[in-house]
Design a protein around this motif. Structure first.
Motif, PDB file in Angstrom:
ATOM      1  N   GLN A 107      65.134  -5.176 -22.417  1.00 44.09           N
ATOM      2  CA  GLN A 107      65.873  -4.427 -21.857  1.00 44.09           C
ATOM      3  C   GLN A 107      66.936  -5.261 -21.337  1.00 44.09           C
ATOM      4  OE1 GLN A 107      62.859  -1.517 -19.459  1.00 44.09           O
ATOM      5  NE2 GLN A 107      63.011  -0.548 -21.405  1.00 44.09           N
ATOM      6  N   GLY A 108      68.172  -4.385 -21.058  1.00 39.12           N
ATOM      7  CA  GLY A 108      69.297  -4.623 -20.439  1.00 39.12           C
ATOM      8  C   GLY A 108      70.176  -6.142 -21.005  1.00 39.12           C
ATOM      9  N   ARG A 109      70.292  -6.537 -21.988  1.00 37.92           N
ATOM     10  CA  ARG A 109      69.690  -8.215 -22.309  1.00 37.92           C
ATOM     11  C   ARG A 109      69.259  -9.146 -21.384  1.00 37.92           C
ATOM     12  NH1 ARG A 109      74.053  -4.379 -25.090  1.00 37.92           N
ATOM     13  NH2 ARG A 109      74.396  -3.414 -22.598  1.00 37.92           N
ATOM     14  N   GLY A 110      68.545  -8.636 -20.865  1.00 32.94           N
ATOM     15  CA  GLY A 110      68.496 -10.035 -20.347  1.00 32.94           C
ATOM     16  C   GLY A 110      68.392  -9.247 -18.424  1.00 32.94           C
ATOM     17  N   ARG A 111      68.521  -8.001 -18.557  1.00 35.54           N
ATOM     18  CA  ARG A 111      68.100  -7.741 -16.846  1.00 35.54           C
ATOM     19  C   ARG A 111      66.741  -7.207 -16.543  1.00 35.54           C
ATOM     20  NH1 ARG A 111      69.671  -2.317 -17.481  1.00 35.54           N
ATOM     21  NH2 ARG A 111      67.187  -1.389 -18.066  1.00 35.54           N
ATOM     22  N   GLY A 112      66.346  -7.602 -15.505  1.00 39.94           N
ATOM     23  CA  GLY A 112      64.936  -7.414 -14.576  1.00 39.94           C
ATOM     24  C   GLY A 112      63.774  -8.094 -15.204  1.00 39.94           C
ATOM     25  N   ILE A 113      64.563  -9.129 -16.093  1.00 45.36           N
ATOM     26  CA  ILE A 113      63.205  -9.228 -17.368  1.00 45.36           C
ATOM     27  C   ILE A 113      61.985 -10.123 -16.345  1.00 45.36           C
ATOM     28  CG2 ILE A 113      64.537 -11.682 -17.689  1.00 45.36           C
ATOM     29  CD1 ILE A 113      63.571 -12.141 -20.413  1.00 45.36           C
ATOM     30  N   SER A 114      60.945 -10.318 -17.273  1.00 46.63           N
ATOM     31  CA  SER A 114      60.073 -11.304 -15.968  1.00 46.63           C
ATOM     32  C   SER A 114      60.116 -12.344 -16.010  1.00 46.63           C
ATOM     33  CB  SER A 114      58.628 -10.521 -17.313  1.00 46.63           C
ATOM     34  OG  SER A 114      58.953 -11.149 -18.374  1.00 46.63           O
ATOM     35  N   VAL A 115      59.299 -12.772 -15.719  1.00 53.15           N
ATOM     36  CA  VAL A 115      59.606 -14.615 -16.304  1.00 53.15           C
ATOM     37  C   VAL A 115      58.811 -15.453 -17.096  1.00 53.15           C
ATOM     38  CG1 VAL A 115      58.259 -16.640 -14.821  1.00 53.15           C
ATOM     39  CG2 VAL A 115      58.890 -15.058 -13.210  1.00 53.15           C
ATOM     40  N   VAL A 116      57.075 -14.153 -17.437  1.00 54.74           N
ATOM     41  CA  VAL A 116      57.055 -15.057 -18.816  1.00 54.74           C
ATOM     42  C   VAL A 116      58.310 -14.609 -20.070  1.00 54.74           C
ATOM     43  CG1 VAL A 116      55.103 -14.522 -20.556  1.00 54.74           C
ATOM     44  CG2 VAL A 116      54.625 -13.933 -17.654  1.00 54.74           C
ATOM     45  N   LEU A 117      58.816 -13.322 -19.720  1.00 52.34           N
ATOM     46  CA  LEU A 117      59.538 -13.461 -21.659  1.00 52.34           C
ATOM     47  C   LEU A 117      61.033 -14.034 -20.574  1.00 52.34           C
ATOM     48  CD1 LEU A 117      59.933  -9.593 -21.268  1.00 52.34           C
ATOM     49  CD2 LEU A 117      58.555 -11.105 -23.138  1.00 52.34           C
ATOM     50  N   LEU A 118      61.111 -14.425 -19.627  1.00 54.22           N
ATOM     51  CA  LEU A 118      61.782 -15.470 -19.724  1.00 54.22           C
ATOM     52  C   LEU A 118      61.812 -17.079 -20.218  1.00 54.22           C
ATOM     53  CD1 LEU A 118      65.268 -16.170 -18.487  1.00 54.22           C
ATOM     54  CD2 LEU A 118      64.550 -16.265 -16.501  1.00 54.22           C
ATOM     55  N   GLU A 119      60.199 -17.327 -19.737  1.00 53.24           N
ATOM     56  CA  GLU A 119      60.537 -18.509 -20.017  1.00 53.24           C
ATOM     57  C   GLU A 119      60.127 -18.747 -22.375  1.00 53.24           C
ATOM     58  OE1 GLU A 119      58.804 -22.645 -20.209  1.00 53.24           O
ATOM     59  OE2 GLU A 119      59.795 -21.280 -19.107  1.00 53.24           O
ATOM     60  N   ASP A 120      59.760 -17.660 -22.469  1.00 54.83           N
ATOM     61  CA  ASP A 120      59.562 -17.605 -23.981  1.00 54.83           C
ATOM     62  C   ASP A 120      61.410 -17.546 -24.474  1.00 54.83           C
ATOM     63  OD1 ASP A 120      57.089 -16.824 -23.561  1.00 54.83           O
ATOM     64  OD2 ASP A 120      57.149 -14.731 -24.224  1.00 54.83           O
ATOM     65  N   ILE A 121      62.684 -17.461 -23.803  1.00 53.29           N
ATOM     66  CA  ILE A 121      63.209 -17.202 -24.737  1.00 53.29           C
ATOM     67  C   ILE A 121      63.558 -18.109 -24.046  1.00 53.29           C
ATOM     68  CG2 ILE A 121      65.779 -16.023 -24.419  1.00 53.29           C
ATOM     69  CD1 ILE A 121      64.173 -13.662 -23.971  1.00 53.29           C
ATOM     70  N   SER A 122      63.641 -18.801 -23.188  1.00 51.10           N
ATOM     71  CA  SER A 122      63.973 -20.706 -22.996  1.00 51.10           C
ATOM     72  C   SER A 122      63.175 -21.661 -23.287  1.00 51.10           C
ATOM     73  CB  SER A 122      64.038 -20.946 -21.281  1.00 51.10           C
ATOM     74  OG  SER A 122      64.321 -19.939 -20.677  1.00 51.10           O
ATOM     75  N   GLN A 123      62.100 -21.548 -24.153  1.00 52.43           N
ATOM     76  CA  GLN A 123      62.258 -22.643 -24.983  1.00 52.43           C
ATOM     77  C   GLN A 123      62.599 -22.133 -26.540  1.00 52.43           C
ATOM     78  OE1 GLN A 123      57.322 -22.295 -24.758  1.00 52.43           O
ATOM     79  NE2 GLN A 123      57.246 -22.683 -22.623  1.00 52.43           N
ATOM     80  N   ALA A 124      62.381 -20.869 -26.619  1.00 56.73           N
ATOM     81  CA  ALA A 124      62.882 -20.312 -28.180  1.00 56.73           C
ATOM     82  C   ALA A 124      64.611 -21.331 -28.052  1.00 56.73           C
ATOM     83  CB  ALA A 124      63.610 -19.403 -28.468  1.00 56.73           C
ATOM     84  N   VAL A 125      65.366 -21.022 -27.355  1.00 60.83           N
ATOM     85  CA  VAL A 125      67.071 -22.056 -27.186  1.00 60.83           C
ATOM     86  C   VAL A 125      66.770 -22.800 -26.884  1.00 60.83           C
ATOM     87  CG1 VAL A 125      68.892 -21.979 -24.823  1.00 60.83           C
ATOM     88  CG2 VAL A 125      68.024 -19.158 -25.999  1.00 60.83           C
ATOM     89  N   GLN A 126      65.380 -24.359 -26.155  1.00 59.41           N
ATOM     90  CA  GLN A 126      65.486 -24.761 -26.841  1.00 59.41           C
ATOM     91  C   GLN A 126      65.783 -25.957 -27.465  1.00 59.41           C
ATOM     92  OE1 GLN A 126      62.643 -26.029 -22.919  1.00 59.41           O
ATOM     93  NE2 GLN A 126      64.333 -24.650 -21.224  1.00 59.41           N
ATOM     94  N   SER A 127      63.957 -25.268 -27.956  1.00 60.91           N
ATOM     95  CA  SER A 127      64.327 -25.339 -29.983  1.00 60.91           C
ATOM     96  C   SER A 127      65.094 -25.420 -30.998  1.00 60.91           C
ATOM     97  CB  SER A 127      63.135 -24.551 -30.316  1.00 60.91           C
ATOM     98  OG  SER A 127      62.042 -24.571 -28.954  1.00 60.91           O
ATOM     99  N   LEU A 128      65.554 -24.235 -30.514  1.00 63.49           N
ATOM    100  CA  LEU A 128      67.169 -24.359 -31.696  1.00 63.49           C
ATOM    101  C   LEU A 128      68.040 -25.386 -30.823  1.00 63.49           C
ATOM    102  CD1 LEU A 128      67.710 -20.891 -32.372  1.00 63.49           C
ATOM    103  CD2 LEU A 128      66.716 -22.422 -34.142  1.00 63.49           C
ATOM    104  N   GLU A 129      68.103 -25.438 -29.559  1.00 61.87           N
ATOM    105  CA  GLU A 129      69.543 -26.614 -29.429  1.00 61.87           C
ATOM    106  C   GLU A 129      68.988 -28.040 -30.057  1.00 61.87           C
ATOM    107  OE1 GLU A 129      71.143 -24.711 -25.339  1.00 61.87           O
ATOM    108  OE2 GLU A 129      69.799 -24.996 -25.661  1.00 61.87           O
ATOM    109  N   SER A 130      67.837 -28.291 -29.708  1.00 59.07           N
ATOM    110  CA  SER A 130      67.199 -29.873 -30.153  1.00 59.07           C
ATOM    111  C   SER A 130      67.017 -29.489 -31.969  1.00 59.07           C
ATOM    112  CB  SER A 130      65.956 -29.862 -29.798  1.00 59.07           C
ATOM    113  OG  SER A 130      64.864 -28.269 -30.905  1.00 59.07           O
ATOM    114  N   LEU A 131      67.654 -29.093 -32.764  1.00 57.87           N
ATOM    115  CA  LEU A 131      67.486 -28.813 -33.847  1.00 57.87           C
ATOM    116  C   LEU A 131      68.879 -29.137 -34.565  1.00 57.87           C
ATOM    117  CD1 LEU A 131      65.114 -26.478 -35.235  1.00 57.87           C
ATOM    118  CD2 LEU A 131      64.995 -28.595 -35.320  1.00 57.87           C
TER     119      LEU A 131
END
Length: 431
Positions: A107-131
């Protein structure tokens, strides 16, 4: 994306592409693999490289007054190289899919995101950056055009306008990039309030700093309201802001398809943007705006990826209700819980259901039911009772009933169901 400017850490990656130019040895010492058109220096080499595919170019030169024709190997590819390329493509597709899945329900493009969901997105972002993706994004035509903002980390250093508008689900946020074939290079951020109200457009003069970074300086902005015949100036004197009106945008990943971009700004913000969004993303956008949900629901139903969605193997888990349309015959309890946080828990072993409504902190309504699959899409439901929970105190409620639920669409993140009284429900997996 920044309002009026944004930033972040740098991330680099590279990969090599090359062609070899190798002359063969003398014709007498070569072995020709006639079935493949390859030339080798020895039989062992031929056996080791059976999978090769060659492109040979005739080459001639003068020797003692006569023309000698030779062949030069201008390029080659090995089956292992093709396999590696296919593996990389699949890795990119899987990583992009993982990122999109991680964004579903945010929600809110990341507003009030939980730590777990933020970690999932961060890992997905890092995976793409490494590719890596597109090697020099700022020099590619794929970076041009209009991008929809899907997620931002929005740290405390983000600009006031970014904090004010970006986190509002009912607004759509875009970024337009114009760098090539123009003398007026620009980066423009757009907040679209609605089709009926209008938008805010904040523009910046831009220039390419290197293969991944764009420099920009905000120079003009205005509100365009549908109900006014003129634009309303944005009340920020960019000329007086000096360096505060300047910034940079580092693209750390650009999809080879040109559909996904990850950029980071000079104030530490990460942005995930897309050009085209899938139907299920369109559904969530419609849910946020409250417009056109039923129309997209019908389109998604036609593309249901799960053949037997009523099977507990696919259905079990915790689901958060994000939208519902109440049928004319919907019961009073169902109608009374509209607008409150609402979950349904489907037990994997038994198929028993729990519907939990959170009215206030410490005050919950919990209904319990049995369910049984009667077809690939349908489960019969028998409500066995409910309780009102106030802290640790549970007050039983005599609520009984029977009906059925049809699972119209189900994937890893989204579930669309319709009850026997005509109500439609959209849930997001919330395990």
């Amino acid at each position: 994306m920044a309002f009026p400017h944004a930033g972040v850490s740098r991330s680099y990656g590279s990969h090599a592409s090359f062609a070899h130019f190798i002359p063969t040895s003398s014709p007498s010492s070569n072995i020709r693999d006639g079935g493949r058109g390859c030339i080798y220096h020895s039989k062992n080499e031929m056996e080791r490289n059976r999978a090769c595919s060659l492109s040979l170019t005739p080459f001639s030169f003068k020797s003692n007054g006569r023309t000698v024709k030779r062949r030069f190997l201008t390029s080659f590819s090995l089956s292992s190289s093709a396999s590696a390329s296919s593996t990389v493509e699949k890795s990119i597709m899987d990583a992009e899919s993982n990122l999109i899945d991680a964004l579903i329900g945010i929600q809110g493009r990341g507003r009030g995101i939980s730590v777990v969901l933020l970690e999932d997105i961060s890992q997905a972002v890092q995976s793409l950056e490494s590719l890596v993706g597109v090697e020099e994004p700022t020099r590619s035509a794929l970076i041009e055009g209009t991008w929809r903002l899907m997620f931002t980390t929005r740290p405390g250093t983000a600009s006031p306008i970014q904090r004010a508008f970006v986190g509002v689900d009912t607004f759509s946020v875009f970024q337009e990039i114009q760098l090539q074939e123009t003398v007026d290079q620009r980066v423009t951020n757009i907040v679209r309030f609605s089709e009926a109200i209008g938008e805010l457009k904040v523009e910046a003069a831009a220039s390419v700093a290197n293969a991944s970074r764009i420099l920009f300086q905000f120079d003009r902005a205005a509100f365009s309201f549908k109900f006014l015949p003129f634009k309303v100036p944005y009340p920020v004197p960019f000329r007086l802001l000096g360096d505060e009106a300047k910034g940079w945008l580092e693209t750390t990943y650009l999809s080879p398809s040109g559909n996904i971009r990850i950029s980071k700004g000079n104030k530490g913000t990460t942005f995930v943007l897309q050009k085209q969004i899938s139907k299920r993303q369109q559904l969530l956008q419609a849910v946020s705006s409250g417009v056109g949900v039923e129309k997209i629901v019908e389109k998604l139903i036609d593309e249901n990826p799960t053949k037997n969605p009523a099977d507990l193997q696919h259905l079990a888990g915790k689901w958060r209700l994000i939208w519902s349309s109440q049928g004319a015959d919907a019961n009073w309890l169902q109608k009374s819980t509209i607008g409150f946080p609402n979950w349904q828990i489907v037990e994997a072993e038994t198929g028993r259901l729990q519907n939990v409504v959170q009215f206030f902190p410490g005050l919950k309504l919990r209904a319990r039911a049995r369910s049984q699959a009667t077809s690939l899409q349908r489960r019969d439901v028998n409500i066995e009772g409910a309780s009102l929970e106030v802290g640790s105190l549970s007050v039983p409620l005599k609520i009984m009933g029977a009906g059925f639920t049809e699972v119209l669409y189900l994937d890893k993140k989204i579930r669309i169901t319709r009850g026997d009284r005509g109500s439609t429900f959209i849930h997001i997996r919330d395990d």
